[in-house]
Design an enzyme around this catalytic site. Sequence first.
Site, short mmCIF file in Angstrom:
data_model
loop_
_atom_site.label_atom_id
_atom_site.label_comp_id
_atom_site.label_asym_id
_atom_site.label_seq_id
_atom_site.Cartn_x
_atom_site.Cartn_y
_atom_site.Cartn_z
N ASP A 1 59.33 81.45 37.73
CA ASP A 1 59.33 80.25 38.57
C ASP A 1 58.08 79.40 38.30
O ASP A 1 57.44 78.91 39.23
CB ASP A 1 59.42 80.64 40.04
CG ASP A 1 59.88 79.47 40.92
OD1 ASP A 1 60.38 78.47 40.38
OD2 ASP A 1 59.73 79.55 42.15
N ALA B 1 47.23 74.58 54.73
CA ALA B 1 47.22 74.11 53.34
C ALA B 1 48.61 73.72 52.88
O ALA B 1 48.78 73.09 51.85
CB ALA B 1 46.66 75.19 52.42
N GLY B 2 49.62 74.10 53.63
CA GLY B 2 50.98 73.74 53.25
C GLY B 2 51.94 74.88 53.51
O GLY B 2 51.53 75.96 53.90
N SER B 3 53.20 74.58 53.29
CA SER B 3 54.24 75.58 53.57
C SER B 3 55.18 75.70 52.41
O SER B 3 55.46 74.71 51.72
CB SER B 3 55.05 75.16 54.78
OG SER B 3 54.21 75.00 55.87
N GLN C 1 58.95 78.06 51.23
CA GLN C 1 60.20 78.50 51.85
C GLN C 1 60.00 79.70 52.76
O GLN C 1 60.77 79.93 53.67
CB GLN C 1 61.18 78.94 50.77
CG GLN C 1 61.81 77.83 50.00
CD GLN C 1 62.77 78.42 48.99
OE1 GLN C 1 63.75 79.04 49.34
NE2 GLN C 1 62.47 78.24 47.72
N PHE C 2 58.98 80.50 52.46
CA PHE C 2 58.86 81.78 53.15
C PHE C 2 57.67 81.90 54.06
O PHE C 2 57.59 82.82 54.85
CB PHE C 2 58.81 82.91 52.12
CG PHE C 2 60.04 82.95 51.29
CD1 PHE C 2 61.19 83.52 51.79
CD2 PHE C 2 60.07 82.35 50.05
CE1 PHE C 2 62.35 83.53 51.04
CE2 PHE C 2 61.22 82.35 49.29
CZ PHE C 2 62.37 82.94 49.78
N1 LIG Z 1 45.46 80.27 47.16
C1 LIG Z 1 45.66 79.03 47.60
N2 LIG Z 1 44.67 78.13 47.63
C2 LIG Z 1 44.87 76.88 48.06
N3 LIG Z 1 46.05 76.40 48.47
C3 LIG Z 1 47.10 77.24 48.45
C4 LIG Z 1 46.96 78.59 48.02
N4 LIG Z 1 48.17 79.17 48.10
C5 LIG Z 1 49.01 78.24 48.54
N5 LIG Z 1 48.37 77.07 48.76
C6 LIG Z 1 48.95 75.84 49.25
O1 LIG Z 1 49.94 76.14 50.20
C7 LIG Z 1 51.19 75.57 49.81
C8 LIG Z 1 52.30 76.51 50.19
O2 LIG Z 1 52.23 77.61 49.35
P1 LIG Z 1 53.41 78.60 49.16
O3 LIG Z 1 53.06 79.57 48.10
O4 LIG Z 1 53.81 79.15 50.48
O5 LIG Z 1 54.59 77.65 48.83
P2 LIG Z 1 55.21 77.07 47.51
O6 LIG Z 1 54.82 77.88 46.31
O7 LIG Z 1 54.93 75.61 47.45
O8 LIG Z 1 56.72 77.24 47.85
P3 LIG Z 1 57.69 78.43 47.69
O9 LIG Z 1 57.05 79.70 48.14
O10 LIG Z 1 58.78 78.02 48.57
O11 LIG Z 1 58.06 78.43 46.24
C9 LIG Z 1 51.07 75.34 48.32
O12 LIG Z 1 51.81 74.27 47.93
C10 LIG Z 1 49.60 75.08 48.14
O13 LIG Z 1 49.34 73.70 48.29
#
Ligand SMILES: Nc1ncnc2c1ncn2[C@@H]1O[C@H](COP(=O)(O)OP(=O)(O)OP(=O)(O)O)[C@@H](O)[C@H]1O
Length: 645
Positions: free
Chosen positions: A261, A96-98, A100-101
């Site tokens: 954030d 679904a994506g990444s 930073q962590f």
């Molecule tokens: N519960 C979820 N349902 C659907 N997609 C999700 C969910 N959680 C995260 N994602 C997807 O995964 C991606 C990465 O999420 P993640 O929380 O790791 O990163 P972020 O919030 O974009 O970045 P960071 O943690 O660096 O601030 C998100 O941008 C979102 O598109």
Amino acid sequence: MEMPSRQLIPTLMPEWTPSSHQSYKTADDSASPPITPTSQVSSFDSSLSQMKPTYSTIIEENIDTILDRIRPFVKKITASEQNKKTINQYTLGASAGSGQFGHVRKAYSSTLNKVVAIKIIPKKPWNAQQYSMNQVMRQIQLWKSKGKITKNMSGNEAMRLMNIGKCRWEIYAVSRLRDSVHVVRLIECLDSPFSESIWIVSDWCNLGELQWKRDNYGDILPQWQRLVPFKCSVSTFSKKILRDMTKGLQYLHSQGCIHRDIKPSNILLDEIENVAKISDFGCCIFTPQLLPFKSANFEECFQRELNKIVGTPAFIAPELCHLGNSKRDFVTDGFKLDIWSLGVTLYCLLYNELPFSGDNEFDTYHKIMEAPLSLKVNGSTLNDLIIKRLLEKDATLRIGIQDLTKIILPDPMDQPEHPKDIDQDILSKIKPTRSEGPVRRFFGKLITKKSKKKTLENVKDNSFGSANSKATAPVYIDADSQEEAFSSTVLRSSPNSSDYCSSLEEEVVQVTDFLNTFCDSKGSANILHVKNDKRNTEMKVEKSDSSSHSSFKVPTPIKALIRLKNSPVENRNKSYDNRFSDELTSPSKKSAKEKHRVYNPEPKKLAHSGNIINFKAYINSADKDRQEMVEDVRTYLNFADNGQA
Ligand SMILES: Nc1ncnc2c1ncn2[C@@H]1O[C@H](COP(=O)(O)OP(=O)(O)OP(=O)(O)O)[C@@H](O)[C@H]1O
């Protein structure tokens, strides 16, 4: 034959790996020499004994309470396949994506019989720059001074423990925030002494993160249409997000949680529940009153923590942007930080651009503090609520969550048709009641007298926060009829495309590049394949890079810049030359640059973060102008490190 014993990896639950607080060696750790406290960090010894307690040291002292809270949610990994297709009861699906962590994958839970999201966070951070050397050494010293470690510990091991601690805090936060549909709900976490990662399972939001960037202002993104299927427009969609986020922030407020954030990529949309949800609580803090432990200095430490720069530059509230140039704390009401960030998020939806975007972090902060938005006031209720009340620079005048709730929460269908029907009491809430007081600005040193004068004149001329200013529109959140007027104003005030693109490009360069995120490294992260669970059809959601602004998860963002290996002199000349040639060759760029010049320091000063990358050379420089800047940077670093000027 005796089986060789496997190395135990520290876990969320310390009792699973009794030796995890002790020093131990793994194959990868041997690559980096251990940090020996006596030789390398002796300078910390004296400062350590005088080390003031901080919000995080108080949390760490009360780790047992945190662990008790998260224990029911942490399950042991009992079954997993080598090829990573399944783990416990979950069948893993598409990425679904990444962030930073970690990396997020869609998964199917055979016990819950539904799709979930699993965030996989490597215990050992994949990005070594996530924690600065200073932070790591300080942490090792702290653990040593408290008797938590007895032997030397490698930097890698320390980083791993710090990362696990960070996960514990995030899990603790979300475990306390499970009673609202407006927060992404934690289901459980998976871990084991043999797992290199922590797996956090939460509800799946099938439309992904909130997108705002579009080719043309009036475009309606497919994702928006799915959330607001009836009469979807920029305005109706923004109202929906405003309403859901107000409810979400109201809930966080009731739990004493400040997110710190809020931004589009931390807002996830769920079509099934038809709701926008707040996610990513890695930066959040709770008020001492609502934490289940007491400490003598807790309130003071909380106030200091509130005044640290945490978040994503473009979304940070002005009261944090003074960069420590004040003897007093500027942030007194932490919940107002989230209100501001929500204002920036809604502005992005309405205007298809960031309200404040600079050439570098300093420039962005300067604009956040100084650049007025009064020209954006246009008589549309939604627009003016955002511009005048959420994006009010004076935090004491900014609307609070309680008042915002009163405005937003009545069902839209119950709203009166015409502005004149609006209750005068509500009307008064949109009117700021006094003008913003003068604040000594850190950036006074960074800008030329001329540009400062011009900026201040703009503020004065366009101030809508003054006692004399009148609210131009009543609060009327669902005034669809006003959309026309709003749209035309937006179009009038939109920058030309080259101007607009340049500001966006500059923005995304800021932190993501320095922190070396692995996002997009495989190319696949750009397209998010989302299964429409409701209608069982496959849909593609274009992931907008520009909407994903990385936050500082490290407390000293500028240090991340300093670690890069560039020559400031080379960089400065290069950027200046480029600037010059742009002006000669591109008239449209020229006008954009000229616009920037109002806020930009002259090129010899801190025109770009790249100018301070070779920090040592910079500090030692004989150049007087630069020496002046060194003091500014020192002040900033001190502030970022200690929360003090
Ligand atoms: N519960 C979820 N349902 C659907 N997609 C999700 C969910 N959680 C995260 N994602 C997807 O995964 C991606 C990465 O999420 P993640 O929380 O790791 O990163 P972020 O919030 O974009 O970045 P960071 O943690 O660096 O601030 C998100 O941008 C979102 O598109």
